[in-house]
Design a protein around this motif. Structure first.
Motif, short mmCIF file in Angstrom:
data_model
loop_
_atom_site.label_atom_id
_atom_site.label_comp_id
_atom_site.label_asym_id
_atom_site.label_seq_id
_atom_site.Cartn_x
_atom_site.Cartn_y
_atom_site.Cartn_z
N PRO A 167 17.30 -48.73 1.67
CA PRO A 167 18.20 -49.89 1.65
C PRO A 167 19.46 -49.59 0.87
O PRO A 167 19.43 -48.96 -0.19
CB PRO A 167 17.36 -50.97 0.95
CG PRO A 167 15.94 -50.55 1.16
CD PRO A 167 15.96 -49.05 1.15
N GLY A 168 20.58 -50.00 1.41
CA GLY A 168 21.85 -49.82 0.72
C GLY A 168 22.56 -48.52 0.98
O GLY A 168 23.76 -48.39 0.70
N ARG A 170 24.59 -46.30 3.09
CA ARG A 170 25.47 -46.55 4.25
C ARG A 170 25.57 -45.27 5.08
O ARG A 170 26.02 -44.24 4.61
CB ARG A 170 26.85 -46.99 3.78
CG ARG A 170 26.84 -48.28 2.96
CD ARG A 170 28.19 -48.51 2.29
NE ARG A 170 28.53 -47.41 1.38
CZ ARG A 170 29.73 -47.22 0.85
NH1 ARG A 170 30.72 -48.06 1.12
NH2 ARG A 170 29.96 -46.20 0.03
N LYS A 205 18.98 -51.16 10.35
CA LYS A 205 20.19 -50.92 9.56
C LYS A 205 21.47 -51.12 10.37
O LYS A 205 22.51 -51.43 9.80
CB LYS A 205 20.14 -49.51 8.94
CG LYS A 205 18.98 -49.34 7.94
CD LYS A 205 19.12 -48.11 7.08
CE LYS A 205 20.24 -48.27 6.08
NZ LYS A 205 20.26 -47.22 5.06
N ASP A 208 21.93 -54.89 9.97
CA ASP A 208 22.41 -55.38 8.66
C ASP A 208 23.73 -54.72 8.23
O ASP A 208 24.26 -55.00 7.16
CB ASP A 208 21.34 -55.22 7.58
CG ASP A 208 21.05 -53.77 7.17
OD1 ASP A 208 21.90 -52.89 7.39
OD2 ASP A 208 19.97 -53.52 6.61
N THR A 210 24.44 -51.50 7.56
CA THR A 210 24.44 -50.30 6.74
C THR A 210 24.38 -49.01 7.57
O THR A 210 24.53 -47.92 7.01
CB THR A 210 23.30 -50.32 5.70
OG1 THR A 210 22.06 -50.54 6.37
CG2 THR A 210 23.54 -51.41 4.66
N ASP A 231 27.94 -43.36 2.90
CA ASP A 231 27.34 -42.51 1.87
C ASP A 231 26.81 -41.20 2.43
O ASP A 231 26.68 -40.22 1.68
CB ASP A 231 26.18 -43.25 1.20
CG ASP A 231 26.62 -44.55 0.55
OD1 ASP A 231 27.57 -44.51 -0.26
OD2 ASP A 231 26.02 -45.60 0.85
#
Length: 306
Positions: A167-168, A170, A205, A208, A210, A231
């Motif tokens: 999660p989180g 990218r 993902k 959402d 990401t 990322d």
């Protein structure tokens, strides 16, 4: 006036990205051909995936876009070896887009419409095989593997394909709808973590936000990493290798063979090529020692994998 095609696509889906964009990492990353008037304006007038002489070319080559870093040296070496061909035009767009251009007969970028027919088309083995009826001859000339591209020093601490599901984190991901690498990356996800990993990255993902699906990954993905909009990104090894080669703040994370896949690059000479002899000469050149040396320089393999 020609517009920056890929940048418009990139910025269209990112609120606030335009104000953050400073253009210092924008293409073209290669050396443009020389003219009396040099008028490349980053973010406004810049067409990095069209190369050379669009007027009365003696050879037209459609390259799968992830080979863009080789084009300068490749075409220069070809012209030296075959001095009869000095006006060469090449495109380095996603192979699915180039295939549509071949089928439809034209392509528009910004306000420019291109109706040139290719003499040679290069892409992955699956696409070339699927388009076999278009070609009078095909050859294999290079290979590649996947790697992860991350910002220098890897601030998100991404070390594997599985980490992309966190999660989180990218992710910049090629859209499998028209970028052949997208489907190959999905194969790697399944090898690394089963269908669950693939669904996490490519469904949950994406929903959402990401996972960002690119439209021209060999341009968008490095820019998203360099401008800290993503990322991590699965890419061809040669793409991350090249960004490091030209001094951009990129780190390359290798992917173990058991989770990796191999790309086979093939070229096809079009049956309806307008310049048949030039096409035949370029096909021979792609398998020459000179061309192999250039591909090796930019991180490709030219030896058939075991």
């Amino acid at each position: 006036m020609r517009r920056l095609f890929f940048s418009a696509l990139l910025l269209a889906g990112i609120p606030g990205a335009a104000s953050a964009q400073d253009y210092r990492f924008d293409p073209p990353w290669n050396k443009p051909p020389q003219s009396k008037v040099m008028f490349t304006v980053p973010g406004v007038d810049n067409v990095p995936d069209l190369y050379g002489d669009i007027n009365d070319p003696q050879l037209v080559v459609f390259f799968a876009g992830n080979q863009f870093m080789c084009i300068d040296e490749l075409l220069e070496a070809f012209k030296q070896q075959f001095p009869a061909y000095q006006r060469v035009f090449a495109e380095t767009l996603p192979p699915g887009i180039l295939a549509q251009q071949i089928e439809g007969g034209s392509l528009t970028i910004g306000n420019m419409r291109i109706t040139l027919k290719p003499d040679v088309y290069t892409a992955g083995k699956t696409r070339i095989t699927g388009m076999a009826d278009h070609f009078s001859k095909t050859v294999t000339y290079a290979y590649n593997k996947l790697a992860l591209m991350v910002p220098a020093n890897n601030p998100a601490k991404v070390h594997s394909l599985k980490d992309l599901a966190r999660p989180g984190v990218r992710v910049s991901m090629p859209n499998p709808a028209w970028e052949g690498i997208g489907k190959r990356i999905e194969e790697a996800y399944v090898k690394a973590g089963g269908e669950q990993l693939k669904q996490q990255i490519m469904e949950k993902k994406v929903k959402d936000g990401t996972t960002f699906l690119t439209q021209i990954h060999h341009r968008q993905t490095p820019m998203r990493i360099l401008y800290h909009q993503s990322d991590a990104a699965p890419v061809w090894y040669s793409e991350a290798y090249y960004q490091q080669m030209i001094g951009h703040p990129i780190s390359l994370i290798t992917i173990p063979d058991q989770h990796n896949i191999t790309a086979t690059y093939m070229a096809g000479q079009l049956k309806n090529a307008p310049h048949q002899q030039a096409a035949a000469d370029f096909m021979d050149f792609l398998t020459s020692d000179t061309a192999k040396k250039i591909y090796r320089k930019y991180g490709f393999s030219v030896e058939k994998p075991d």
